[in-house]
Design a protein around this motif. Sequence first.
Motif, short mmCIF file in Angstrom:
data_model
loop_
_atom_site.label_atom_id
_atom_site.label_comp_id
_atom_site.label_asym_id
_atom_site.label_seq_id
_atom_site.Cartn_x
_atom_site.Cartn_y
_atom_site.Cartn_z
N LYS A 94 0.83 -1.21 0.00
CA LYS A 94 0.00 0.00 0.00
C LYS A 94 0.86 1.26 0.00
N HIS A 95 2.13 1.10 0.36
CA HIS A 95 3.01 2.27 0.47
C HIS A 95 3.88 2.42 -0.78
N GLU A 96 4.53 3.55 -0.87
CA GLU A 96 5.41 3.85 -2.00
C GLU A 96 6.66 2.98 -1.96
N LEU A 97 7.22 2.68 -3.14
CA LEU A 97 8.46 1.91 -3.19
C LEU A 97 9.56 2.65 -2.44
N PRO A 98 10.39 1.93 -1.68
CA PRO A 98 11.30 2.59 -0.72
C PRO A 98 12.59 3.14 -1.29
N SER A 99 12.92 2.89 -2.57
CA SER A 99 14.20 3.40 -3.07
C SER A 99 14.05 3.90 -4.51
N PHE A 100 14.99 4.74 -4.90
CA PHE A 100 14.98 5.28 -6.26
C PHE A 100 15.15 4.17 -7.30
N GLY A 101 16.02 3.19 -6.99
CA GLY A 101 16.26 2.10 -7.92
C GLY A 101 14.99 1.31 -8.22
N LEU A 102 14.22 0.99 -7.17
CA LEU A 102 12.97 0.27 -7.36
C LEU A 102 11.96 1.11 -8.13
N LYS A 103 11.89 2.40 -7.83
CA LYS A 103 10.99 3.28 -8.56
C LYS A 103 11.38 3.36 -10.03
N ASN A 104 12.68 3.36 -10.30
CA ASN A 104 13.16 3.41 -11.68
C ASN A 104 12.77 2.14 -12.43
N MET A 105 12.90 0.96 -11.77
CA MET A 105 12.49 -0.29 -12.41
C MET A 105 10.99 -0.28 -12.72
N LYS A 106 10.20 0.22 -11.80
CA LYS A 106 8.75 0.28 -11.99
C LYS A 106 8.41 1.23 -13.14
N ALA A 107 9.09 2.38 -13.19
CA ALA A 107 8.82 3.36 -14.25
C ALA A 107 9.18 2.80 -15.62
N ARG A 108 10.31 2.10 -15.71
CA ARG A 108 10.71 1.50 -16.98
C ARG A 108 9.68 0.46 -17.44
N THR A 109 9.19 -0.33 -16.49
CA THR A 109 8.19 -1.35 -16.82
C THR A 109 6.90 -0.71 -17.31
N GLU A 110 6.43 0.29 -16.57
CA GLU A 110 5.15 0.92 -16.92
C GLU A 110 5.24 1.74 -18.20
N ALA A 111 6.46 2.19 -18.56
CA ALA A 111 6.63 2.92 -19.83
C ALA A 111 6.33 2.02 -21.03
N LEU A 112 6.41 0.70 -20.82
CA LEU A 112 6.08 -0.27 -21.87
C LEU A 112 4.72 -0.92 -21.60
N ASN A 113 3.89 -0.22 -20.79
CA ASN A 113 2.54 -0.69 -20.45
C ASN A 113 2.57 -2.00 -19.67
N GLY A 114 3.66 -2.23 -18.94
CA GLY A 114 3.79 -3.44 -18.16
C GLY A 114 3.38 -3.24 -16.71
N THR A 115 3.43 -4.34 -15.93
CA THR A 115 3.12 -4.29 -14.50
C THR A 115 4.34 -4.74 -13.71
N PHE A 116 4.58 -4.09 -12.58
CA PHE A 116 5.76 -4.34 -11.74
C PHE A 116 5.28 -4.73 -10.35
N ARG A 117 5.84 -5.81 -9.81
CA ARG A 117 5.47 -6.27 -8.46
C ARG A 117 6.74 -6.51 -7.63
N LEU A 118 6.67 -6.12 -6.37
CA LEU A 118 7.76 -6.35 -5.43
C LEU A 118 7.21 -7.10 -4.23
N ARG A 119 7.90 -8.17 -3.85
CA ARG A 119 7.55 -8.92 -2.64
C ARG A 119 8.81 -9.08 -1.80
N SER A 120 8.71 -8.78 -0.51
CA SER A 120 9.87 -8.94 0.37
C SER A 120 9.39 -9.09 1.82
N GLU A 121 10.08 -9.95 2.55
CA GLU A 121 9.82 -10.14 3.98
C GLU A 121 11.15 -10.25 4.70
#
Length: 369
Positions: free
Chosen positions: A329-356
């Motif tokens: 529910k929260h924003e991605l915690p780092s610039f690198g992760l945000k950059n990966m998400k932006a690159r994915t969405e620029a190609l109309n893709g979906t980006f998911r992160l899972r971590s525990e």
Amino acid sequence: MSRNEEIGILKEIAELLNEGTDSKTVLAGVLTKLLHLTGLQTGWIFLIDEKGAHQLAAKVALPEPLSQNHNQRMCQGDCWCVSRYNSGKLNKAVNIIECQRIENVILDNAGDTGGLTHHATVPLRAGNERFGLLNVGSPNKTHFQKDELALLEAVAFQIGTALKRIKLTQREQETALISERNRLARDLHDSVNQLLFSLSLTARAGREMTDNEEVKQTFSYIQDLAQDALGEMRALIWQLKPKGLENGILSALSSYAEMLGLTIEAKLTGISSFPEKVEEELWRIGQEALGNCKKHSQTTQVSLTLNRSSDSVTMTIQDKGCGFYFDEKHELPSFGLKNMKARTEALNGTFRLRSELGKGTEIQLEIPI
């Protein structure tokens, strides 16, 4: 309109088109100029891609109901001119079209069209290459003369030629950028990389030549810094000029992981070929993800899977490292992760992160083909 007036219009528009380097800026400028010179009041340009999807690239004086909600009625839905264009049946200037988009405004009682009921439409093309449609009209105008249509066709051809020129220029710029990146990679490898390597060897020699423990620790610290910098430099050179990408994205990412000191288990399923743009973005996203594994996961074990179906590609990168707390529910915690998400969405893709915490991290992206 006299012949001299037509020539004057074509000359002014040609001068405007020859100066432009950005397609949307060019289209907005030439549409405004065309309407001003011809006395017409309203116009819009659709750019249409190979799949038949259209986008509103330029507009002038659209009736208020058509421009509401960010031009929703123009950007969504279908109409006669786009359908005919996509079916290959619209190859020249068409005299008058009762506009379906305007008719919908009237049927929905959505507002006043200001007397605009019809428009002329002209395909934008250069040779056999097609780019979209030029549409123009004026309130209460329900007929275009043959000489008006001929002028619109001439302007549309000029626009198509300019769009092709801009497209070729952008390709040349991309080629020049790649060439410059390769030159920079060579310079970094030949100069800075060698200096860092020499510094590391010198620090090692200095540590072995002294019996003073404090001096030994200082030389060890210098050597560690030089090794870290050397690793960062090699990674940067890889980013500028990837080795192995010509052998496929899986090979390139596997080699990059090994260069970082990671042990990678890589697997490809489905079709082995990828569109060039998608492969480039997978490479950049994979680099960022593997770099994160190296820096933060506290493990060297990484798995990478690529699945290429007929209509999409899915890439998953997973480690079994320390992980971290993450709430979707929260924003991605780092610039690198945000950059990966932006690159994915620029190609109309979906980006998911899972971590525990204690259970590792997984990124997964899916890009439509």
